[in-house]
Design a protein around this motif. Structure first.
Motif, short mmCIF file in Angstrom:
data_model
loop_
_atom_site.label_atom_id
_atom_site.label_comp_id
_atom_site.label_asym_id
_atom_site.label_seq_id
_atom_site.Cartn_x
_atom_site.Cartn_y
_atom_site.Cartn_z
N ILE A 18 0.87 -1.32 0.13
CA ILE A 18 0.13 -0.11 -0.02
C ILE A 18 1.02 1.22 -0.06
CG2 ILE A 18 -1.58 1.27 1.35
CD1 ILE A 18 -3.15 -1.24 2.10
N TRP A 19 1.88 1.04 0.85
CA TRP A 19 2.79 2.46 0.93
C TRP A 19 3.79 2.54 -0.26
CZ3 TRP A 19 3.31 7.10 2.45
CH2 TRP A 19 4.49 7.60 2.69
N HIS A 20 4.58 1.65 -0.49
CA HIS A 20 5.41 1.66 -1.58
C HIS A 20 5.19 1.31 -2.96
CE1 HIS A 20 8.59 2.49 1.48
NE2 HIS A 20 8.10 1.54 2.03
N GLY A 21 4.12 0.54 -2.88
CA GLY A 21 3.78 0.21 -4.40
C GLY A 21 2.32 1.04 -4.82
N ASP A 22 1.93 1.78 -3.86
CA ASP A 22 0.59 2.28 -4.26
C ASP A 22 -0.37 1.40 -4.75
OD1 ASP A 22 -1.27 4.36 -4.11
OD2 ASP A 22 -0.38 5.58 -5.89
N PHE A 23 -0.55 0.33 -4.08
CA PHE A 23 -1.36 -0.69 -4.58
C PHE A 23 -2.13 -1.33 -3.34
CE2 PHE A 23 -1.72 -5.28 -4.88
CZ PHE A 23 -2.53 -5.71 -5.94
N ASP A 24 -3.40 -1.28 -3.33
CA ASP A 24 -4.44 -1.64 -2.02
C ASP A 24 -5.47 -2.69 -2.66
OD1 ASP A 24 -5.78 -1.95 0.14
OD2 ASP A 24 -5.92 0.20 0.53
N PRO A 25 -5.04 -3.81 -2.44
CA PRO A 25 -6.17 -5.02 -2.95
C PRO A 25 -7.31 -5.20 -1.90
CG PRO A 25 -4.06 -5.89 -2.10
CD PRO A 25 -3.91 -4.34 -2.01
N THR A 26 -7.23 -4.36 -0.89
CA THR A 26 -8.28 -4.22 0.08
C THR A 26 -9.45 -3.44 -0.59
OG1 THR A 26 -7.77 -2.82 1.51
CG2 THR A 26 -7.01 -4.81 1.88
N LYS A 48 -7.09 -0.77 -5.96
CA LYS A 48 -6.94 0.79 -6.35
C LYS A 48 -5.50 1.20 -5.77
CE LYS A 48 -10.24 2.77 -7.22
NZ LYS A 48 -10.69 3.33 -8.53
N ASP A 49 -5.16 2.37 -6.35
CA ASP A 49 -4.22 3.18 -6.02
C ASP A 49 -4.88 4.47 -5.05
OD1 ASP A 49 -4.77 5.35 -7.69
OD2 ASP A 49 -2.99 5.29 -8.74
N ASN A 50 -3.92 5.11 -4.65
CA ASN A 50 -4.33 6.32 -3.94
C ASN A 50 -4.78 7.55 -4.59
OD1 ASN A 50 -4.06 5.04 -0.91
ND2 ASN A 50 -1.90 5.43 -1.35
N ALA A 51 -4.77 7.60 -5.77
CA ALA A 51 -5.25 8.63 -6.50
C ALA A 51 -6.13 8.40 -7.67
CB ALA A 51 -3.89 9.21 -7.47
N GLY A 52 -7.15 7.35 -7.48
CA GLY A 52 -8.30 7.10 -8.19
C GLY A 52 -7.96 6.30 -9.05
N GLY A 53 -6.73 5.65 -9.33
CA GLY A 53 -6.43 4.76 -10.37
C GLY A 53 -6.82 3.06 -9.94
N THR A 54 -6.99 2.21 -10.96
CA THR A 54 -7.62 1.07 -10.84
C THR A 54 -6.97 -0.08 -11.34
OG1 THR A 54 -9.82 2.14 -10.85
CG2 THR A 54 -9.73 -0.04 -11.00
N TYR A 55 -6.72 -0.98 -10.78
CA TYR A 55 -5.96 -2.20 -11.50
C TYR A 55 -7.13 -3.28 -11.75
CZ TYR A 55 -1.79 -0.71 -9.11
OH TYR A 55 -0.57 -0.04 -8.95
N PHE A 56 -7.15 -3.82 -13.13
CA PHE A 56 -8.18 -4.79 -13.51
C PHE A 56 -7.21 -5.76 -13.97
CE2 PHE A 56 -9.64 -0.48 -14.69
CZ PHE A 56 -10.90 -0.34 -14.35
N LEU A 57 -8.03 -7.32 -13.73
CA LEU A 57 -7.73 -8.36 -14.35
C LEU A 57 -8.61 -8.32 -15.71
CD1 LEU A 57 -7.84 -10.57 -11.08
CD2 LEU A 57 -5.63 -10.08 -12.65
N CYS A 58 -7.83 -8.83 -16.58
CA CYS A 58 -8.44 -8.88 -18.06
C CYS A 58 -8.83 -10.29 -18.52
CB CYS A 58 -7.43 -8.22 -18.93
SG CYS A 58 -6.89 -6.59 -18.62
N GLY A 59 -10.00 -10.58 -19.20
CA GLY A 59 -10.34 -11.83 -19.51
C GLY A 59 -10.79 -12.75 -18.43
N VAL A 67 -2.93 -8.03 -16.29
CA VAL A 67 -3.20 -6.98 -15.50
C VAL A 67 -2.96 -5.63 -16.01
CG1 VAL A 67 -2.64 -5.84 -13.22
CG2 VAL A 67 -2.12 -8.26 -13.31
N LEU A 68 -4.25 -4.86 -16.09
CA LEU A 68 -4.02 -3.53 -16.71
C LEU A 68 -4.41 -2.57 -15.50
CD1 LEU A 68 -4.73 -2.31 -19.71
CD2 LEU A 68 -6.97 -1.76 -18.62
N PHE A 69 -3.72 -1.29 -15.80
CA PHE A 69 -3.85 -0.27 -14.90
C PHE A 69 -4.35 0.92 -15.43
CE2 PHE A 69 -2.34 3.61 -13.07
CZ PHE A 69 -2.81 3.73 -11.58
N ALA A 70 -5.38 1.43 -15.02
CA ALA A 70 -5.93 2.69 -15.56
C ALA A 70 -6.07 3.81 -14.49
CB ALA A 70 -7.40 2.48 -15.79
#
Length: 181
Positions: A18-26, A48-59, A67-70
């Motif tokens: 969460i802190w270093h990867g800006d990646f929060d799977p919760t 999600k990240d802390n700025a409104g970005g989203t990680y998606f699994l595709c297919g 894994v796509l990030f938007a």
């Protein structure tokens, strides 16, 4: 147990990513706008990240899917093939967002800025390699070198990425690539 479940069950690993990867799977609430893949393949929000970005699994499938990030500003990129590859990237190059051309020189500059900012925010000296290695060991992952992680990101983003074009679902406009060749 899936890697995401293992990560969610490990508070130290979760805090690190969460802190270093800006990646929060919760957190996996809706993206800032409705999006679809141009191919029509399924998209599943999973972090999600802390700025409104989203990680998606595709297919279809499990954690082995691409894994796509938007981001929240209309940019997107394919980052990895599978959650394990994504987590290895986040551990090796947590400043990947500042590497628009994915070069080692760019990464070195971004790393220096990142480490300085992180130490100021944490108000302590940071031993990022030791913390990263402990998280990787806890999750059963090997961390690639920075050069290996960037090379793989370049391969995925430019090789496979063009097959994963993200569109605004209402207007049909494509998201801009986050990386430039």
């Amino acid at each position: 147990m899936s890697l995401l479940d293992a990560l969610r069950a490990n508070p130290d690993a979760l805090d690190h990513l969460i802190w270093h990867g800006d990646f929060d799977p919760t957190r996996s609430y809706d993206h800032v706008e409705e999006v679809v893949l141009a191919s029509g393949a399924a998209l599943e929000r999973f972090a999600k990240d802390n700025a409104g970005g989203t990680y998606f699994l595709c297919g279809e499938g499990g954690e082995e899917r691409p894994v796509l990030f938007a981001d929240s500003e209309g940019g997107a990129a394919l980052l990895a093939v599978g959650v394990p590859e994504l987590v290895r990237l986040l551990l090796a190059v947590p400043w990947w967002r500042d590497c628009h051309r994915l070069t080692e020189e760019e990464s070195a500059n971004a790393a220096a800025e990142y480490l300085e900012m992180a130490e100021e925010s944490l108000e302590r000296d940071l031993d990022l390699p030791a913390e990263r290695d402990a998280v990787a060991a806890a999750l059963g992952l090997e961390v690639p070198s920075e050069a290996e992680a960037l090379a793989r990101l370049r391969e995925v983003a430019f090789g496979l990425g063009p097959s994963f074009v993200l569109l605004n679902a209402e207007e049909g406009g494509a998201y801009e690539p986050l990386f430039r060749a």
